[in-house]
Design an enzyme around this catalytic site. Structure first.
Site, short mmCIF file in Angstrom:
data_model
loop_
_atom_site.label_atom_id
_atom_site.label_comp_id
_atom_site.label_asym_id
_atom_site.label_seq_id
_atom_site.Cartn_x
_atom_site.Cartn_y
_atom_site.Cartn_z
N ASP A 69 0.83 -1.21 0.00
CA ASP A 69 0.00 0.00 0.00
C ASP A 69 0.86 1.26 0.00
O ASP A 69 2.05 1.23 0.31
CB ASP A 69 -0.93 0.01 1.22
N GLU A 126 -0.78 -1.94 5.09
CA GLU A 126 0.10 -2.02 6.28
C GLU A 126 0.03 -0.73 7.08
O GLU A 126 0.08 -0.75 8.30
CB GLU A 126 1.56 -2.26 5.83
N GLU A 127 -0.10 0.42 6.38
CA GLU A 127 0.03 1.73 7.05
C GLU A 127 -1.02 1.93 8.15
O GLU A 127 -0.75 2.62 9.12
CB GLU A 127 -0.04 2.87 6.03
N ARG A 166 17.21 -8.37 15.18
CA ARG A 166 17.55 -8.75 16.55
C ARG A 166 16.58 -9.82 17.03
O ARG A 166 15.48 -9.91 16.53
CB ARG A 166 17.51 -7.54 17.48
N HIS A 350 8.13 8.19 4.62
CA HIS A 350 6.94 9.05 4.63
C HIS A 350 7.27 10.50 4.25
O HIS A 350 6.39 11.35 4.32
CB HIS A 350 6.19 9.03 5.97
ZN LIG Z 1 5.02 3.55 6.34
ZN LIG Z 2 6.43 0.85 5.48
#
Ligand SMILES: [Zn+2]
Ligand SMILES: [Zn+2]
Length: 384
Positions: A69, A126-127, A166, A350
């Site tokens: 996205d 995802e955002e 990690r 972003h």
């Molecule tokens: Zn993002």
């Molecule tokens: Zn991202």
């Protein structure tokens, strides 16, 4: 390899020109499905796009996830492949993540020297932290069971292809909170007559800062940010209604639950001492992403095999990732991979002038393919 890199670059630019917001990614999904079908990989389109590639007789399966996205940002870059969807931009590099995974699908389908099943998980939205959940709710993990799951995010400002991850917490949780204070507004000259809500609100904002500074251990590294303070007051009218909103990050479910509980206590205390009503809302949008220690080791091993620099003990990221939802179901590892140290590749995620680094595409594709080869190695089960 030169041709492979060139072809991935073109594909990434195609995605970059056609950014789509979460749950509206129809063009993107069709493009991913078309590419998987070209590679003769079994393809399923639902909330996301799933590709299934089998080789040999092995019954182990590995999941690789990429998000696709974009963001509601007007692109400031002026290169030839800039966004053609005004006000929407691939400013987080998900165009690159998807292209790297399609590159891995190509490498593995043309040279299936592994034993088992690879499930390519192309994920929407995802955002807003909703896409992984949408795929899981749809039953992808039941339909296409996997033993391990891996995901990656590019990291601007780090040398191209430098891998870091990690064991344990890798990305913080994000929860949104809201306090609603109700009292009785009135004339600014006669505060004693009512129960105005601005002063209790101000006290609340300060009290919230004590959660991190005085209630959690100094090492917790949590964040409590008040971001909005809204009242119905006027120049000579005391407010009777105040809303305070904000965002909080935590490095463990215990800290997250403690933050919520302290917030409720503080709300109740302010209500009691000022005779106002305080309602507390707390909603977790992203849970903590927690890496399986062995899976993190496998990522570092695969990266080093193909000659990449790899740090297996980086600091956790305070940003959030909904890949965490896959990791809550299946052991896995989320890794960061350097996007470059210059120009648009080094600008923050972003930012309106950020860009994914094309040089990373073949590197990421090879890393995924190598990880599959090591985890589903010919000649039997790979030792954990
Ligand atoms: Zn993002
Ligand atoms: Zn991202």
């Amino acid at each position: 390899m030169e041709k492979f890199a060139e072809q991935l670059r073109e594909l990434r630019h195609e995605f970059h020109r056609h950014p789509e917001l979460g749950f509206q990614e129809n063009w993107t999904k069709a493009r991913i499905a078309a590419r998987l079908e070209e590679l003769e990989i079994e393809t399923h389109v639902g909330a996301g796009v799933v590709g299934v590639l089998r080789a040999g007789k092995g019954n182990r399966a590995i999941g690789l996830r990429a998000d696709f996205d974009a963001l509601p940002i007007t692109e400031e870059n002026d290169f030839s492949y800039r966004s053609e969807n005004e006000g929407v931009m691939h400013a987080c590099g998900h165009d690159g993540h998807t292209t790297m995974l399609l590159g891995a699908a190509e490498l593995l389908s043309k040279d299936p020297d592994f034993d088992g099943t690879v499930v390519f998980l192309f994920q929407p939205n995802e955002e807003h932290g909703l896409g992984a959940k949408a795929m899981i709710d749809e039953g992808v993990l039941q339909r296409f069971p996997i033993d391990e799951v891996y995901g990656a995010h590019n990291l601007p400002g780090e040398p191209v292809g430098r891998v870091s991850t990690r064991p344990g917490i890798i990305c913080y949780s994000e929860s949104l909170f809201e306090f609603e204070i109700r009292g009785r507004g009135g004339h600014a000259s006669m505060p004693h007559v009512g129960r105005e809500t601005l002063t209790p609100g101000a006290e609340l904002v300060l009290a919230l800062q004590t959660i991190v500074a005085r209630k959690l251990p100094p090492s917790a590294g949590a964040v409590v940010s008040v971001t909005e303070f809204i009242t119905d007051g006027q120049r000579n009218v005391l407010p009777g209604h105040t809303i305070i909103k904000g965002d909080t990050r935590a490095a463990s479910p215990d800290d997250r639950r403690a933050i919520e509980s302290y917030m409720r206590d503080i709300g109740a205390g302010i209500a009691a001492s000022h005779g106002v009503e305080v309602k507390v809302g707390f909603r977790t949008e992203f849970i903590e992403a927690v890496n399986d220690a062995e899976a993190a080791g496998h990522v570092v091993a695969a990266a080093r095999t193909i000659g990449l620099e790899a740090d297996g003990n980086r600091k956790p990221m305070t940003f959030s990732e909904d890949f965490a939802n896959f990791q809550a179901e299946v052991p896995g590892c989320f890794l960061l991979i350097g996007n470059g140290t210059e120009g648009a590749n080094a600008r923050p995620l972003h930012a309106a002038n950020y860009d994914f680094n094309d040089d990373l595409l073949p590197i990421g594709a090879k890393l995924w393919a190598e990880l599959v080869r090591q985890r589903l190695s010919l000649g039997g089960r790979t030792p954990g």
